[in-house]
Design a protein around this motif. Structure first.
Motif, PDB file in Angstrom:
ATOM      1  N   ALA A  75      -5.586  14.202 -91.790  1.00  0.00           N
ATOM      2  CA  ALA A  75      -7.033  14.840 -92.017  1.00  0.00           C
ATOM      3  C   ALA A  75      -6.614  16.364 -92.430  1.00  0.00           C
ATOM      4  N   VAL A  76      -6.244  17.091 -91.534  1.00  0.00           N
ATOM      5  CA  VAL A  76      -5.914  18.464 -91.499  1.00  0.00           C
ATOM      6  C   VAL A  76      -5.038  18.743 -92.659  1.00  0.00           C
ATOM      7  N   PHE A  80      -8.272  19.789 -83.866  1.00  0.00           N
ATOM      8  CA  PHE A  80      -7.085  18.506 -83.571  1.00  0.00           C
ATOM      9  C   PHE A  80      -6.575  18.796 -82.121  1.00  0.00           C
ATOM     10  N   LYS A  81      -6.308  20.049 -81.622  1.00  0.00           N
ATOM     11  CA  LYS A  81      -5.641  20.154 -80.421  1.00  0.00           C
ATOM     12  C   LYS A  81      -6.454  19.672 -79.402  1.00  0.00           C
ATOM     13  N   SER A 105      -1.444  27.750 -87.563  1.00  0.00           N
ATOM     14  CA  SER A 105      -2.363  28.343 -87.208  1.00  0.00           C
ATOM     15  C   SER A 105      -2.410  29.921 -87.076  1.00  0.00           C
ATOM     16  N   ARG A 106      -1.259  30.379 -86.528  1.00  0.00           N
ATOM     17  CA  ARG A 106      -1.074  31.940 -86.442  1.00  0.00           C
ATOM     18  C   ARG A 106      -0.984  32.417 -87.669  1.00  0.00           C
ATOM     19  N   ILE A 107      -0.437  31.842 -88.771  1.00  0.00           N
ATOM     20  CA  ILE A 107      -0.520  32.464 -90.127  1.00  0.00           C
ATOM     21  C   ILE A 107      -1.959  32.500 -90.492  1.00  0.00           C
ATOM     22  N   ALA A 108      -2.807  31.528 -90.422  1.00  0.00           N
ATOM     23  CA  ALA A 108      -4.213  31.576 -90.882  1.00  0.00           C
ATOM     24  C   ALA A 108      -4.979  32.777 -90.011  1.00  0.00           C
ATOM     25  N   TYR A 109      -4.556  32.720 -88.592  1.00  0.00           N
ATOM     26  CA  TYR A 109      -5.201  33.789 -87.786  1.00  0.00           C
ATOM     27  C   TYR A 109      -5.092  35.250 -88.295  1.00  0.00           C
ATOM     28  N   LEU A 164      -9.534  26.160 -91.618  1.00  0.00           N
ATOM     29  CA  LEU A 164      -8.247  25.624 -91.228  1.00  0.00           C
ATOM     30  C   LEU A 164      -8.088  25.948 -89.631  1.00  0.00           C
ATOM     31  N   PHE A 165      -8.237  27.197 -89.538  1.00  0.00           N
ATOM     32  CA  PHE A 165      -8.088  27.571 -88.214  1.00  0.00           C
ATOM     33  C   PHE A 165      -8.816  26.817 -87.068  1.00  0.00           C
TER      34      PHE A 165
END
Length: 222
Positions: A148-149, A108-109, A194-198, A101-102
């Motif tokens: 898609a994400v 995506f960015k 993203s921060r949560i996944a990180y 996911l990250f």
């Protein structure tokens, strides 16, 4: 008399030959006789060599542990080779969804930046309807990339669903639905996710990774 003398000579010759056979062979280096006792130092040296080799193995293992513990998470996440080792470990224990996911959010960015730049460049030579159509096409592509994400990682029952805190999950799904409906996708729409996944990668997967064979191999390479 001659016969007796001949017999005595033959007897003396036999005695001399027997004496030579019985005499120990002298070492070519002049260090005494060659006897089985000389092999003893080599036999005694074998355990010493094994002990020395064992000591070297233990020192290498200790050094590897220190290097492995010294691995820095933020540097590893910025390094393609380090991330590859981390991904191999995560896949082996079936915990790769947060890392995937990250990486998907980073992709995506980049997509948002690339498409926005392309439309901006094209707009310089377009006017009116053509410029509007180009912007609309970009927005549709961005919406598809965002969807898609979401479909892969953030929907209930997704193939690689990532577990988020309930409050954040509900808030994100609401924002995402609105953004997709309005086709108003922005590059920062996944930033909090993203921060949560990180954080989950750092506090969970990475801690186990540092104890793994993959981390030991990476530490040696560094």
């Amino acid at each position: 008399e001659q016969q007796r003398n001949a017999q005595r000579r033959r007897s003396n010759q036999r005695s001399s030959a027997e004496t030579q056979r019985a005499t120990p062979i002298q070492s070519k280096m002049g260090c005494g006789t060659s006897t089985p006792a000389e092999a003893a130092p080599q036999e005694e040296a074998a355990p010493q060599e094994e002990a020395a080799a064992d000591g070297r193995r233990k020192r290498r293992a200790s050094a590897t542990i220190i290097q492995r513990r010294a691995l820095d998470f933020s540097r590893l996440m910025d390094d393609a080779e380090g991330t590859r080792y981390l991904m191999e470990f995560a896949e082996a224990e079936h915990s790769e969804e947060n890392l995937l996911l990250f990486q998907a959010i980073l992709k995506f960015k980049r997509t948002v930046t690339t498409l926005s730049g392309e439309v901006a460049d094209a707009a310089n030579g377009l006017q009116g309807v053509a410029a509007t159509d180009a912007a609309a096409a970009r927005d549709e592509q961005l919406a598809a990339a965002a969807a898609a994400v979401i479909d892969t990682y953030l929907c209930d029952g997704a193939e690689l669903q990532v577990t988020l805190p309930d409050k954040e999950s509900k808030a994100f799904k609401k924002r995402a639905a609105q953004a997709l409906k309005k086709v108003a996708v922005t590059s920062d729409m996944f930033d909090k996710i993203s921060r949560i996944a990180y954080a989950q990668i750092r506090d969970d997967i990475f801690k186990r990774f540092k104890l793994s064979d993959q981390a030991a191999e990476l530490a040696i390479l560094r």
